[in-house]
Scaffold this motif. Structure first.
Motif, PDB file in Angstrom:
ATOM      1  N   LEU A   1       0.842  -1.199   0.000  1.00 48.40           N
ATOM      2  CA  LEU A   1       0.000   0.000   0.000  1.00 48.40           C
ATOM      3  C   LEU A   1       0.878   1.252   0.000  1.00 48.40           C
ATOM      4  O   LEU A   1       1.897   1.300   0.698  1.00 48.40           O
ATOM      5  CB  LEU A   1      -0.903   0.001   1.231  1.00 48.40           C
ATOM      6  N   LEU A   2       0.464   2.246  -0.756  1.00 44.84           N
ATOM      7  CA  LEU A   2       1.207   3.514  -0.837  1.00 44.84           C
ATOM      8  C   LEU A   2       0.326   4.626  -0.288  1.00 44.84           C
ATOM      9  O   LEU A   2      -0.833   4.767  -0.681  1.00 44.84           O
ATOM     10  CB  LEU A   2       1.595   3.802  -2.289  1.00 44.84           C
ATOM     11  N   LEU A   3       0.829   5.403   0.614  1.00 51.43           N
ATOM     12  CA  LEU A   3       0.154   6.577   1.171  1.00 51.43           C
ATOM     13  C   LEU A   3       1.042   7.797   0.981  1.00 51.43           C
ATOM     14  O   LEU A   3       2.266   7.698   1.126  1.00 51.43           O
ATOM     15  CB  LEU A   3      -0.149   6.394   2.651  1.00 51.43           C
ATOM     16  N   GLY A   4       0.408   8.929   0.653  1.00 51.03           N
ATOM     17  CA  GLY A   4       1.193  10.141   0.455  1.00 51.03           C
ATOM     18  C   GLY A   4       0.353  11.380   0.693  1.00 51.03           C
ATOM     19  O   GLY A   4      -0.860  11.317   0.926  1.00 51.03           O
ATOM     20  N   LEU A   5       0.992  12.522   0.632  1.00 52.36           N
ATOM     21  CA  LEU A   5       0.321  13.811   0.847  1.00 52.36           C
ATOM     22  C   LEU A   5       0.997  14.861  -0.021  1.00 52.36           C
ATOM     23  O   LEU A   5       2.223  14.972  -0.032  1.00 52.36           O
ATOM     24  CB  LEU A   5       0.397  14.207   2.316  1.00 52.36           C
ATOM     25  N   SER A   6       0.193  15.621  -0.723  1.00 49.21           N
ATOM     26  CA  SER A   6       0.701  16.699  -1.565  1.00 49.21           C
ATOM     27  C   SER A   6       0.129  18.027  -1.065  1.00 49.21           C
ATOM     28  O   SER A   6      -1.053  18.105  -0.704  1.00 49.21           O
ATOM     29  CB  SER A   6       0.301  16.463  -3.028  1.00 49.21           C
ATOM     30  N   ILE A   7       0.955  19.064  -1.044  1.00 45.06           N
ATOM     31  CA  ILE A   7       0.512  20.381  -0.585  1.00 45.06           C
ATOM     32  C   ILE A   7       1.244  21.448  -1.368  1.00 45.06           C
ATOM     33  O   ILE A   7       2.420  21.293  -1.713  1.00 45.06           O
ATOM     34  CB  ILE A   7       0.770  20.561   0.928  1.00 45.06           C
TER      35      ILE A   7
END
Length: 411
Positions: A274-280
């Motif tokens: 599973l891949l989790l990420g956050l972009s801002i």
């Protein structure tokens, strides 16, 4: 029917309308400027739905090591391919979505207010066109009667001079007056034709058609216009202020960086996970400060415009009310006695001329006086109607054919 004969002799294709029917035709929402306004409302609704919609999720896929799977992972084909698939859902933290929806709703409100403003303007324009046409029609009828009467006098005087029963100079004077009456009637008729063509366009008649108005339904005294809430100009400016306010809210929301959480599937070295990420966004180069400054200035300008319109509107209302008060405070006596007096002046001078006690000069002066009096009376009626229309228009009252009703003042 006598009031309608002028157009019937000028144009075969004449449409007879009551003032109420003419207003109904002019305000048909399916044609002309109102149809364009309806289309703009639909465009605003569509744009508002688009502008206020939530952002679409993003789907991203990537494959690695294609053509070099064995060299990198020691496996061939799909088993040796690495890569990832991610799904991102943008989250607006500063209230962007609410501000966009508010802006879209304000744009629709503005388009509807502009449609209502157009309807009010069209009502006033059509009613003034009716009043102007009625003025030109009445004056044209009076000038036609003068033309015909003076033509008959000129013919009679010419015959008398030919028989030696009257002076040649008298016949020449009569012909000159008859020619002047004919040219004067032609000018009045041209004014009437132009006014009628304008009215025909406003009520959406075909090109070249003419319109004839039947008398408005008037009680003993004119019914005042029905009051409605507010002024269409103020409603338009209030809608523009709302749009500008929504723009300020959006500019403020844009200063808060949005987040985009990412979730997906990752395969590497023959294993999947599973891949989790956050972009801002990083507001390092543009923090939307200029947009916010511009939006606040637009909102301030919209607010000041609305306040200024309220002041100008009140001044216009006072001006039209005072003008109408002056015009009607000493209403001219235009009843049956007035009409009888006009005819009596001409009849008296004609009788004096027949018995040898008068002169052509006095007869012609009397006839010119009668036409001038009729013209002045019609100008007074036109100005009263105009001031009533404009007062009701600026006061935010519903305009109908009752503003055309002016009770005759006698005796």
């Amino acid at each position: 029917m006598l009031l309608l004969l002028l157009l019937a002799t000028v144009a075969q294709d004449t449409t007879f309308l009551t003032p109420a029917a003419a207003l109904e035709r002019a305000l048909d929402p399916q044609v002309g400027r109102l149809a364009a306004a309806a289309a703009r409302i639909e465009a605003a609704r569509g744009a508002g739905r688009e502008f206020g919609a939530a952002a679409n999720p993003t789907l991203q896929g990537m494959a690695e090591n294609l053509g070099a799977q064995r060299q990198v992972t020691g496996r061939d084909g799909l088993a040796g391919t690495e890569g990832q698939v991610t799904l991102g859902l943008p989250l607006t933290l500063g209230g962007d979505l609410g501000a966009r929806r508010r802006s879209g709703a304000g744009t629709v409100q503005l388009a509807e207010a502009e449609r209502d403003l157009l309807r009010a303007d069209l009502r006033a324009e059509v009613l003034e066109a009716m009043a102007l046409w009625e003025r030109h029609r009445a004056v044209s009828e009076a000038s036609r009667a003068e033309r015909d009467a003076l033509a008959a006098v000129a013919a009679a005087m010419t015959a008398r001079a030919a028989d030696g029963r009257d002076a040649t100079a008298s016949a020449a004077l009569a012909r000159v007056e008859a020619a002047a009456a004919a040219s004067r009637h032609a000018r009045f008729l041209a004014d009437a034709a132009r006014a009628n063509a304008n009215l025909a366009v406003l009520v959406h008649l075909p090109a070249g058609a003419a319109v004839a108005l039947t008398p408005a339904s008037c009680a003993a005294t004119a019914v005042p216009p029905v009051p409605v809430n507010g002024s269409p100009e103020v409603a338009v400016l209030a809608a523009r202020e709302e749009v500008a306010s929504a723009g300020t809210a959006l500019a403020e929301a844009l200063r808060v960086p949005d987040l985009t959480p990412l979730v997906g599937f990752r395969r590497s070295a023959g294993f999947s996970g599973l891949l989790l990420g956050l972009s801002i966004d990083l507001p390092l180069r543009n923090a939307h400060a200029g947009a916010l400054e511009a939006a606040r200035a637009e909102e301030d300008a919209a607010r000041r415009s609305r306040e200024a319109e309220a002041e100008l509107r009140q001044g216009a209302i006072d001006g039209h009310a005072r003008a109408l008060e002056v015009l009607t405070a000493t209403s001219p006596r235009l009843g049956d006695r007035w009409r009888e007096d006009l005819d009596a002046i001409v009849v008296a001078e004609a009788t004096r001329l027949e018995v040898g006690e008068g002169s052509l000069y006095r007869l012609f002066d009397a006839r010119r006086l009668r036409l001038a009096a009729i013209t002045e009376a019609e100008d007074w009626r036109l100005e009263v109607r105009r001031q009533r229309i404009r007062l009701a228009r600026r006061a935010g009252q519903l305009l109908d054919e009752s503003v055309l009703c002016i009770p005759e003042v006698g005796p």
